[in-house]
Design a protein around this motif. Structure first.
Motif, PDB file in Angstrom:
ATOM      1  N   GLU A  17      51.582  39.494  35.129  1.00 31.47           N
ATOM      2  CA  GLU A  17      52.469  40.417  34.424  1.00 31.47           C
ATOM      3  C   GLU A  17      51.991  40.629  32.990  1.00 31.47           C
ATOM      4  OE1 GLU A  17      57.208  40.935  34.171  1.00 31.47           O
ATOM      5  OE2 GLU A  17      56.492  39.073  33.265  1.00 31.47           O
ATOM      6  N   ALA A  18      51.589  39.551  32.329  1.00 28.76           N
ATOM      7  CA  ALA A  18      51.165  39.642  30.934  1.00 28.76           C
ATOM      8  C   ALA A  18      49.866  40.432  30.781  1.00 28.76           C
ATOM      9  CB  ALA A  18      51.002  38.236  30.345  1.00 28.76           C
ATOM     10  N   VAL A  19      48.891  40.171  31.647  1.00 30.81           N
ATOM     11  CA  VAL A  19      47.584  40.815  31.510  1.00 30.81           C
ATOM     12  C   VAL A  19      47.620  42.264  31.991  1.00 30.81           C
ATOM     13  CG1 VAL A  19      45.152  40.724  32.202  1.00 30.81           C
ATOM     14  CG2 VAL A  19      46.374  38.609  31.688  1.00 30.81           C
ATOM     15  N   SER A  20      48.389  42.537  33.049  1.00 28.86           N
ATOM     16  CA  SER A  20      48.413  43.884  33.631  1.00 28.86           C
ATOM     17  C   SER A  20      49.375  44.828  32.929  1.00 28.86           C
ATOM     18  CB  SER A  20      48.801  43.809  35.106  1.00 28.86           C
ATOM     19  OG  SER A  20      50.186  43.496  35.256  1.00 28.86           O
ATOM     20  N   LEU A  65      44.088  32.509  38.724  1.00 25.52           N
ATOM     21  CA  LEU A  65      44.414  32.240  37.320  1.00 25.52           C
ATOM     22  C   LEU A  65      43.164  32.233  36.451  1.00 25.52           C
ATOM     23  CD1 LEU A  65      47.149  29.500  37.772  1.00 25.52           C
ATOM     24  CD2 LEU A  65      47.421  31.621  36.458  1.00 25.52           C
ATOM     25  N   SER A  66      42.082  31.640  36.957  1.00 22.14           N
ATOM     26  CA  SER A  66      40.853  31.595  36.165  1.00 22.14           C
ATOM     27  C   SER A  66      40.309  32.995  35.927  1.00 22.14           C
ATOM     28  CB  SER A  66      39.806  30.709  36.846  1.00 22.14           C
ATOM     29  OG  SER A  66      39.292  31.312  38.014  1.00 22.14           O
ATOM     30  N   VAL A  67      40.409  33.871  36.927  1.00 21.55           N
ATOM     31  CA  VAL A  67      39.931  35.253  36.777  1.00 21.55           C
ATOM     32  C   VAL A  67      40.709  35.971  35.677  1.00 21.55           C
ATOM     33  CG1 VAL A  67      39.853  37.508  37.898  1.00 21.55           C
ATOM     34  CG2 VAL A  67      39.010  35.484  39.099  1.00 21.55           C
ATOM     35  N   LEU A  68      42.036  35.874  35.707  1.00 22.23           N
ATOM     36  CA  LEU A  68      42.841  36.530  34.681  1.00 22.23           C
ATOM     37  C   LEU A  68      42.544  35.986  33.295  1.00 22.23           C
ATOM     38  CD1 LEU A  68      46.290  36.750  36.508  1.00 22.23           C
ATOM     39  CD2 LEU A  68      44.758  38.645  35.951  1.00 22.23           C
ATOM     40  N   ASN A  69      42.344  34.689  33.202  1.00 25.52           N
ATOM     41  CA  ASN A  69      42.036  34.086  31.902  1.00 25.52           C
ATOM     42  C   ASN A  69      40.710  34.581  31.359  1.00 25.52           C
ATOM     43  OD1 ASN A  69      44.423  32.616  31.810  1.00 25.52           O
ATOM     44  ND2 ASN A  69      43.537  30.823  32.805  1.00 25.52           N
ATOM     45  N   VAL A  70      39.706  34.671  32.217  1.00 26.63           N
ATOM     46  CA  VAL A  70      38.385  35.130  31.762  1.00 26.63           C
ATOM     47  C   VAL A  70      38.427  36.610  31.387  1.00 26.63           C
ATOM     48  CG1 VAL A  70      35.994  35.530  32.468  1.00 26.63           C
ATOM     49  CG2 VAL A  70      37.102  33.352  33.010  1.00 26.63           C
ATOM     50  N   ILE A  71      39.103  37.440  32.188  1.00 27.39           N
ATOM     51  CA  ILE A  71      39.226  38.861  31.854  1.00 27.39           C
ATOM     52  C   ILE A  71      39.831  39.025  30.467  1.00 27.39           C
ATOM     53  CG2 ILE A  71      40.516  40.969  32.392  1.00 27.39           C
ATOM     54  CD1 ILE A  71      40.087  40.359  35.360  1.00 27.39           C
ATOM     55  N   HIS A  72      40.863  38.237  30.180  1.00 27.25           N
ATOM     56  CA  HIS A  72      41.524  38.323  28.879  1.00 27.25           C
ATOM     57  C   HIS A  72      40.678  37.702  27.765  1.00 27.25           C
ATOM     58  CE1 HIS A  72      44.243  36.813  25.678  1.00 27.25           C
ATOM     59  NE2 HIS A  72      44.834  37.977  25.855  1.00 27.25           N
TER      60      HIS A  72
END
Length: 376
Positions: free
Chosen positions: A80-83, A276-283
């Protein structure tokens, strides 16, 4: 026992990979500009991704959805936060086809209707309803063809209006950038009018972001380039960087009931750790900024090559269209120049879907090889 022979294979056997490179059993290095169908989002073997999966499997790899899994809640909050998709609800599954299958089922539950509108050259997966709404007769078995589906032309808003006003359509499903179909896009006006018409006719608007999501278009979702509010958003490919995971984001107006959707493996502990790791790296690595930078650079060079008749797509979901079929060109690029690219149902389109970590030097390498291959 032999393998069921349904895949035409290139004679290459990868044994390892790192970021944008793949290595075969002979130690030959290949530049990966296809990412295994846009699956590799943060680069092969990203250290944060490897650490997350390794750490999780050492503790707990799997248990069923009959118990609480805080990693699912953490993934939902992070997504929710990243998208930017505020207040949507998350249902996790294992693949893009399964995501679309659940999206269509949920739309039918919500509206109590059964017909679906989809679009020419669209591709939504190979499970029952998902393949029925895919515009490819060769992969639709008779059991799939029983579904009530109407396939329309992109940009034909009058036909959409006519069909929706018949009152029996539960969902309109659309790719905001067609993947397998060849990187075609409808107009801004079309997308936005379809959204309005759906809301006026008790029909759910389904955004298939399986390939175009997770930053690939330059925004987190491709629909975010337009003023639309999908009722359900399907996600997969780049979501796990190679680990099988998919899901749907569900608008808060849709109420959950026990048993209406379910899965054994969906949202398992390892999948959530990968996600979770994917979202963290994208951000953390500003990968969506990189997508925009590299995309602009790609377009600038591509526009100078006369054999390219059209540059298609957005961000790092790209297609180069020629006036000839590209099968031989793809073979030349992979066997002579060691570069992976992709094809499409439009045989004249070369698909480019690299990891979002790709750099200008890799784009230079590709275009140098492409020009030499074309001249040859």
């Amino acid at each position: 026992m032999s393998l069921f022979n349904v895949y035409p294979l290139y004679n290459i056997t990868p044994v390892s990979a790192k970021d944008v490179y793949v290595y075969d059993e002979k130690g030959i290095e290949y530049l990966d500009l296809y990412g295994g169908h846009a699956v590799i989002s943060i680069g092969h073997a990203h250290p944060k991704y490897v650490e997350a999966i390794t750490s999780q499997v050492a503790k707990l790899g799997f248990y069923s959805n009959a118990i609480r899994n805080p990693l699912q809640e953490e993934l939902a909050d992070r997504l929710e936060a990243v998208s930017g998709c505020k207040d949507y609800q998350l249902f996790l599954c294992n693949s893009g086809a399964e995501a679309n299958e659940n999206a269509l089922k949920l739309a039918s539950f919500k509206t109590e209707k059964s017909r679906v509108i989809a679009f020419k050259n669209g591709f939504h997966g190979r499970t029952s309803a998902a393949v029925a709404v895919t515009d490819s007769k060769s992969i639709i078995a008779p059991i799939n063809a029983q579904q009530k589906v109407t396939i329309l032309d992109l940009n034909d808003i009058e036909s959409v209006k006519t069909e929706l006003e018949k009152g029996d359509v539960c969902a309109v499903i659309i790719e905001f950038i067609q993947g397998v179909g060849g990187l075609d896009q409808a107009t801004k006006e079309f997308f936005e009018q379809v959204d309005v018409l759906c809301k006026a006719n008790n029909t759910l608007f389904l955004a298939d972001e399986v390939q175009s999501g997770y930053g690939r278009s330059g925004k987190f979702f491709a629909f975010q380039h337009y003023n639309v509010t999908p009722d359900i958003i399907s996600i997969a490919k780049g979501m796990g960087n190679g680990f099988p995971i998919g899901g749907i984001l569900i608008h808060p107006s849709i109420e959950a009931k026990f048993g209406m959707l379910g899965t054994t493996f969906g949202g398992n502990h390892l999948a959530c750790a990968a996600g979770l790791s994917v979202l963290n790296v994208i951000h953390d690595d500003f990968l969506m900024d990189n997508v925009q930078t590299i995309s602009e650079y790609f377009f600038k060079i591509a526009e100078t090559i006369p054999q390219i008749k059209k540059i298609k797509g957005k961000g790092l979901m790209l297609g180069l269209e020629f006036d000839f079929e590209v099968s031989d060109l793809r073979k030349k690029l992979i066997y002579e120049y060691q570069i992976f690219t992709g094809g499409a149902s439009n045989k004249k389109v070369l698909r480019i879907l690299p990891p979002l970590t790709v750099q200008k030097k890799h784009i230079n390498q590709f275009f140098e090889a492409l020009v030499n291959a074309l001249d040859a």
